[in-house]
Design a protein around this motif. Structure first.
Motif, PDB file in Angstrom:
ATOM      1  N   GLN A   1      -9.918   6.226  -9.353  1.00  0.00           N
ATOM      2  CA  GLN A   1      -9.924   4.849  -8.836  1.00  0.00           C
ATOM      3  C   GLN A   1     -11.046   4.024  -9.458  1.00  0.00           C
ATOM      4  OE1 GLN A   1     -10.097   5.681  -4.616  1.00  0.00           O
ATOM      5  NE2 GLN A   1      -7.891   5.389  -4.355  1.00  0.00           N
TER       6      GLN A   1
ATOM      7  N   LYS B   1      -8.139  -2.313 -14.725  1.00  0.00           N
ATOM      8  CA  LYS B   1      -7.301  -3.407 -14.207  1.00  0.00           C
ATOM      9  C   LYS B   1      -7.960  -4.767 -14.431  1.00  0.00           C
ATOM     10  CE  LYS B   1      -4.596  -1.279 -10.471  1.00  0.00           C
ATOM     11  NZ  LYS B   1      -4.385  -1.267  -9.005  1.00  0.00           N
TER      12      LYS B   1
ATOM     13  N   HIS C   1       7.056  -0.935 -14.750  1.00  0.00           N
ATOM     14  CA  HIS C   1       5.991  -0.953 -13.751  1.00  0.00           C
ATOM     15  C   HIS C   1       5.917  -2.293 -13.015  1.00  0.00           C
ATOM     16  CE1 HIS C   1       4.430   3.003 -14.647  1.00  0.00           C
ATOM     17  NE2 HIS C   1       4.507   2.729 -15.931  1.00  0.00           N
TER      18      HIS C   1
ATOM     19  N   ILE D   1      -9.866   3.051 -12.898  1.00  0.00           N
ATOM     20  CA  ILE D   1      -8.725   2.144 -12.831  1.00  0.00           C
ATOM     21  C   ILE D   1      -9.162   0.730 -12.451  1.00  0.00           C
ATOM     22  CG2 ILE D   1      -6.651   1.582 -11.491  1.00  0.00           C
ATOM     23  CD1 ILE D   1      -5.998   4.574 -11.498  1.00  0.00           C
TER      24      ILE D   1
ATOM     25  N   ASP E   1      -3.090  -6.139  -8.699  1.00  0.00           N
ATOM     26  CA  ASP E   1      -2.749  -5.370  -7.508  1.00  0.00           C
ATOM     27  C   ASP E   1      -1.454  -4.576  -7.669  1.00  0.00           C
ATOM     28  OD1 ASP E   1      -4.992  -6.339  -6.130  1.00  0.00           O
ATOM     29  OD2 ASP E   1      -3.914  -8.177  -5.575  1.00  0.00           O
ATOM     30  N   SER E   2      -0.918  -4.586  -8.883  1.00  0.00           N
ATOM     31  CA  SER E   2       0.332  -3.872  -9.153  1.00  0.00           C
ATOM     32  C   SER E   2       0.050  -2.641 -10.010  1.00  0.00           C
ATOM     33  CB  SER E   2       1.305  -4.795  -9.888  1.00  0.00           C
ATOM     34  OG  SER E   2       0.857  -5.000 -11.227  1.00  0.00           O
ATOM     35  N   ASP E   3       1.123  -1.954 -10.404  1.00  0.00           N
ATOM     36  CA  ASP E   3       1.010  -0.804 -11.312  1.00  0.00           C
ATOM     37  C   ASP E   3       1.202  -1.206 -12.771  1.00  0.00           C
ATOM     38  OD1 ASP E   3       0.463   1.033  -9.341  1.00  0.00           O
ATOM     39  OD2 ASP E   3       2.553   1.641  -9.064  1.00  0.00           O
ATOM     40  N   GLN E   4       1.106  -2.492 -13.082  1.00  0.00           N
ATOM     41  CA  GLN E   4       1.298  -2.915 -14.466  1.00  0.00           C
ATOM     42  C   GLN E   4       0.329  -2.219 -15.420  1.00  0.00           C
ATOM     43  OE1 GLN E   4       1.298  -7.164 -15.032  1.00  0.00           O
ATOM     44  NE2 GLN E   4       2.746  -7.541 -13.358  1.00  0.00           N
ATOM     45  N   TYR E   5      -0.858  -1.914 -14.931  1.00  0.00           N
ATOM     46  CA  TYR E   5      -1.870  -1.276 -15.786  1.00  0.00           C
ATOM     47  C   TYR E   5      -1.367   0.035 -16.378  1.00  0.00           C
ATOM     48  CZ  TYR E   5      -2.924   2.363 -12.357  1.00  0.00           C
ATOM     49  OH  TYR E   5      -2.841   3.456 -11.520  1.00  0.00           O
ATOM     50  N   ARG E   6      -0.418   0.697 -15.711  1.00  0.00           N
ATOM     51  CA  ARG E   6       0.064   1.995 -16.183  1.00  0.00           C
ATOM     52  C   ARG E   6       0.869   1.881 -17.475  1.00  0.00           C
ATOM     53  NH1 ARG E   6      -1.232   6.131 -13.485  1.00  0.00           N
ATOM     54  NH2 ARG E   6       0.268   7.411 -14.602  1.00  0.00           N
TER      55      ARG E   6
END
Length: 484
Positions: free
Chosen positions: A353, A360, A427, A356, A373-378
């Motif tokens: 975390q 982010k 994502h 991340i 606040d989304s999973d776009q970073y993945r």
């Protein structure tokens, strides 16, 4: 009779030079004691050696012992079996060892004698490998085996009569991807078919708990492997230049490994230039590096089976371009934030975390994602931040909380690939999001950066074991430009 024939076969063979590692001997003896205590000082543990694996035709891969068997014995010979019986009067540790074979040794080298296996492992009771089936059938049929002491197996046999005798087998282990242990599963099925009185138990959790906490001996082996790896990376940095081939860099690294260590690498080296650096486990090493590109090196030496795992990403021309600097510094900041979290009581989740959060914020600032606040970073950071290190590069794990003398990696990364837009959609990104991030993706296209270090958990904090491998931008540029 079996023992006489076994020893005679050894005496008839020519002697060979041998020297046991007394520190290893003391360590594996202690490990087995802890193992038997963790079994509740009951039952029987059976561990098999790794198989010899065919490469092609009559060519075989170099033998690599099963990590768990090596952990308890220090022996790297195939076709051996370890049995632990904590309830026995004296023969609590039994090793089944192949007899030396002159013709086989002519082709493949010296095999261990009983005396040598005992000197390495500290196990006194060593029987021929051909006796294992006889031993199992005898004991599980309720009959003592090769003992003049009538009470030698008494407690185990009482449990057997009460149908509460535990047989511990390694039925599931997962360094890296989960794999099924077919030999053990077939053996456990055979035991269940033949002996209804026994209880088959998986010993994986016990072994994993023991292996996670490293002894001072293990820490020294890991530290040596890490030091060799940092030396290799520094040497590679001094020699990288435009037009160098990936395999040439790999050769430099592995030359240093082999020059300092007979075991060589812990895993196939990843040496990736340009867009290849965005492929997480690229191993071909066939590309020629170009100008204004990065070279990612994810490598590790192995010393006495203990593995290093360090990644450095460097500019082929010796100096980072502005775009490379931007991505590299973001990954470095994420790594430093994660390392600062390492201490007893912390968890891999907390470490992940921490990295991340930095990634982010940075990806959003650079325009590569639209929603922090989304999973776009993945789409750009698809793997975890940490894994444990030890006898396996992706070592065993059990439980969430860190304890002193655990060793783990910290390895955030960012990879901007041709399929990054498609990955963003998977994502949660929509059409408008893609329109916003399109220019940033194009700007950083083909840049892959991963920075990985090996960290020891101390009594109250951490120690960066791989600190000798340059990772700050100025330090990398200094060592690379200084060799120009």
């Amino acid at each position: 009779m079996h023992k006489i024939v076994f020893l005679l076969s050894y005496l008839l063979l020519a002697p060979h030079v041998f020297s046991a590692d007394t520190e290893l001997n003391a360590d594996v003896v202690q490990r087995r004691q802890k193992m038997m205590e963790s079994m509740g000082r009951r039952g029987m543990l059976i561990l098999f050696s790794a198989d010899i694996v065919r490469y092609s035709g009559d060519v075989y891969y170099e033998f690599r012992q099963d990590s768990n068997l090596y952990y308890l014995t220090g022996l790297d010979q195939p076709n051996i079996t370890l049995v632990l019986m904590p309830q026995n009067e004296s023969m609590r540790e039994i090793l089944f060892l192949p007899a030396r074979n002159f013709e086989r040794e002519l082709w493949t080298g010296d095999m261990l004698s009983p005396e040598e296996a005992s000197a390495i492992s500290g196990i006194d009771t060593i029987w021929a490998a051909t006796e294992f089936d006889l031993f199992i059938n005898s004991i599980l049929s309720g009959n003592p085996y090769r003992s003049t002491n009538p009470s030698e197996y008494e407690k185990f046999l009482v449990d057997l009569q009460g149908s509460i005798a535990d047989i511990f087998l390694l039925l599931n282990t997962r360094p890296g991807l989960e794999k099924t242990r077919m030999k053990e599963l077939k053996f456990s099925d055979h035991l269940r078919d033949q002996f209804s009185e026994i209880q088959i138990k998986d010993v994986s959790v016990i072994l994993h708990q023991l292996r996670m906490i490293k002894s001072s001996y293990e820490i020294r082996q890991l530290t040596e492997a890490i030091d060799i790896t940092t030396t290799a990376l520094r040497e590679a940095m001094k020699n990288i230049h435009p037009q160098i081939w990936e395999y040439e860099v790999e050769a430099i690294i592995e030359y240093v490994f082999k020059s300092n260590n007979p075991l060589d690498w812990a895993f196939p080296s990843i040496v990736a230039s340009g867009p290849n650096a965005t492929k997480l486990h690229y191993q071909k090493s066939l590309r020629q590096a170009g100008k204004d590109e990065l070279m990612l090196m994810d490598v590790g030496a192995a010393v006495n089976y203990y593995t290093a795992d360090i990644t450095r990403t460097v500019p082929v021309e010796g100096k980072f371009t502005p775009k490379q600097t931007t991505i590299y510094q973001l990954v470095l900041d994420a790594q430093k934030a994660a390392i600062e979290v390492v201490k007893p009581g912390a968890s891999l989740r907390t470490i992940n975390q921490a990295s991340i959060k930095v990634l982010k914020d940075g990806l959003h600032r650079l325009g590569l994602i639209t929603n922090k606040d989304s999973d776009q970073y993945r789409a750009f950071f698809p793997h975890g931040t940490s894994h444990f290190l030890g006898l396996d590069v992706h070592d065993v794990s059990h439980g969430e909380r860190l304890k002193p003398n655990m060793i783990l990696t910290i390895e955030p990364g960012i990879y901007v690939r041709k399929d990054s837009a498609e990955r963003l959609v998977r994502h949660g990104a929509g059409k408008k999001d893609l329109e916003k991030v399109g220019p940033a993706i194009e700007k950083f296209m083909g840049i892959g950066v991963r920075i990985e270090d090996d960290v020891l958990v101390t009594d109250d904090s951490y120690k960066l074991l791989s600190d000798n491998a340059p990772r700050d931008i100025a330090d990398i540029e200094s060592i690379m430009m200084g060799s120009r």
